[in-house]
Design an enzyme around this catalytic site. Structure first.
Site, PDB file in Angstrom:
ATOM      1  CG  ASP A   3      38.250  37.972  42.072  1.00 25.39           C
ATOM      2  OD1 ASP A   3      38.608  39.165  41.955  1.00 25.39           O
ATOM      3  OD2 ASP A   3      38.898  37.013  41.586  1.00 25.39           O
TER       4      ASP A   3
ATOM      5  CG  ASP B 221      40.114  41.491  43.964  1.00 23.29           C
ATOM      6  OD1 ASP B 221      39.316  41.519  43.030  1.00 23.29           O
ATOM      7  OD2 ASP B 221      41.059  40.683  44.027  1.00 23.29           O
TER       8      ASP B 221
ATOM      9  CB  VAL C  73      38.997  44.406  39.850  1.00 21.48           C
ATOM     10  CG1 VAL C  73      39.089  45.843  39.352  1.00 21.48           C
ATOM     11  CG2 VAL C  73      38.342  44.360  41.227  1.00 21.48           C
TER      12      VAL C  73
ATOM     13  CG  HIS D 140      46.970  42.156  38.451  1.00 20.96           C
ATOM     14  ND1 HIS D 140      47.737  42.119  37.316  1.00 20.96           N
ATOM     15  CD2 HIS D 140      47.323  41.055  39.169  1.00 20.96           C
ATOM     16  CE1 HIS D 140      48.515  41.050  37.316  1.00 20.96           C
ATOM     17  NE2 HIS D 140      48.285  40.392  38.436  1.00 20.96           N
ATOM     18  CG  ASP D 141      42.050  43.499  40.955  1.00 18.61           C
ATOM     19  OD1 ASP D 141      42.301  43.204  39.780  1.00 18.61           O
ATOM     20  OD2 ASP D 141      41.624  42.682  41.788  1.00 18.61           O
TER      21      ASP D 141
HETATM   22  C1  BDR Z   1      43.513  39.222  38.242  1.00 13.78           C
HETATM   23  O1  BDR Z   1      43.353  37.906  38.773  1.00 13.78           O
HETATM   24  C2  BDR Z   1      43.236  37.959  40.165  1.00 13.78           C
HETATM   25  O2  BDR Z   1      44.059  37.044  40.777  1.00 13.78           O
HETATM   26  C3  BDR Z   1      43.578  39.351  40.595  1.00 13.78           C
HETATM   27  O3  BDR Z   1      42.781  39.734  41.686  1.00 13.78           O
HETATM   28  C4  BDR Z   1      43.325  40.190  39.383  1.00 13.78           C
HETATM   29  O4  BDR Z   1      42.017  40.686  39.368  1.00 13.78           O
HETATM   30  C5  BDR Z   1      44.848  39.303  37.555  1.00 13.78           C
HETATM   31  O5  BDR Z   1      44.929  38.400  36.507  1.00 13.78           O
HETATM   32 CA    CA Z   2      40.584  40.472  41.272  1.00  8.86          CA
END
Ligand code: BDR
Ligand code: CA
Length: 325
Positions: free
Chosen positions: A10, A15, A133, A251-252
């Site tokens: 997304d 990402d 992700v 994160h991703d």
């Molecule tokens: C996730 O939420 C999104 O905002 C980020 O892309 C990540 O995949 C983290 O909670």
């Molecule tokens: Ca994401």
């Protein structure tokens, strides 16, 4: 050839970096990317995915996926803020509507992402890793459309979930909270699952100084990754500051790195994993039964509660230094 992977995204700042890693890593073969509504509405996440892959010359095709969660947005009270827009305070800071790359000239693939997933997996030798992700809508829909794909997926390594700390509600992490029913279908699919929740991604934070080091690599991917991580750090400092100053989780990409080198995940537990889709106060919560309270339930996931931050940053630098000519 590297390990076959499909990214479900997304796109979104983090990402975008995950896509660049998957496309650039010599250890992976990116079969394609599926877009899903999440950080932004589907039209943005699809355009952003196209932008990223074109920007780094990746031949991988983008497939347009599901706009809305399977059912979570049907009762208006349950997800009143969907779709996310730049008007949302948290969304405004950490992601912009568009990733900072030229508008895409490429078009999406001619199949819907869910159809493409089913066709690709059914035609495969069972050697494809899926890396979701974002909200898991496309994967949940594909499993419902053709349950036999479960036997064709080598593993699902997803970024999502939270053990004892949420980032969207007190209990729940964004990707799972967006579409808990889809996440529940994935949890129950019988496919090998590796969960990379916020516990691991917050341990693998990246600092402003490290952004300078990444930018100094000088490649198109490194320069844009540094720009987007800086944006994330500024956003997190306003929205959800970490204990470490001038730092943010990215994160991703950690889920992608975990497929390349599982050592980047630490404190990995084999657990019974479940998802609350009750619509109640803990809607979207991931349950990782680390205390083995449910002895009758089969262990269906590996969950990482920590990460090797130094290895993660090293991998970011190594892969973002690469280019596709
Ligand atoms: C996730 O939420 C999104 O905002 C980020 O892309 C990540 O995949 C983290 O909670
Ligand atoms: Ca994401």
């Amino acid at each position: 050839m590297g390990k076959k992977v499909i990214l479900d995204v997304d796109t979104g700042t983090d990402d975008a970096i995950a896509l660049m890693l998957a496309a650039l890593s010599p250890d992976l073969e990116l079969l394609g990317a599926c877009s899903v509504g999440g950080n932004r509405a589907l039209s943005y996440t699809t355009e952003n995915t196209l932008r990223v892959l074109e920007y780094i010359n990746s031949p991988a095709t983008t497939y347009r996926g599901c706009e809305w969660p399977m059912v979570a947005s049907l009762p208006k009270w349950r997800r009143p803020m969907l779709p996310f827009t730049s008007e949302h305070e948290e969304a405004k800071n950490v992601h912009t509507d568009y990733v900072p790359m030229p508008q895409a000239t490429r078009k999406v693939g001619d199949k819907h992402a869910v159809t493409w997933l089913v066709d690709t997996l059914m035609a495969s030798d069972g050697d494809v890793t899926i890396i979701p992700v974002g909200p898991q809508t496309n994967i949940g829909m594909a499993l419902r459309m053709e349950p036999r794909i479960a036997e064709k997926i080598e593993q699902i390594v997803f970024m999502g979930g939270a053990h004892a700390v949420g980032n969207t509600t007190p209990t729940s992490e964004f990707n799972i909270w967006m579409d808990p029913e889809a996440a529940k279908i994935v949890a129950d699919s019988g496919v090998k699952i590796v969960a990379v929740p916020v516990n691991a991604t917050h341990a693998a934070y990246v600092t402003m100084d490290e952004c300078d080091e990444i930018e100094a690599l000088g490649t198109p991917a490194a320069i844009k990754a540094a720009e987007m991580i800086r944006q994330r750090i500024r956003g997190y400092m306003e929205w959800q500051p970490l204990d470490v100053p001038f730092a943010a989780p990215v994160h991703d990409p950690l889920a992608v790195c975990a497929v390349i080198n599982p050592d980047v995940l630490k404190d990995v537990r084999h657990v019974f994993y479940d998802v609350d889709f009750s619509g109640g106060a803990s809607d979207g919560q991931t349950i990782f039964d680390v205390c083995e309270r449910y002895k009758h339930e089969a262990k269906n996931a590996y969950v990482a509660l920590d990460a090797d931050r130094e290895l993660f940053v090293k991998m970011l630098k190594e892969i973002l230094a690469l280019e596709i000519k």
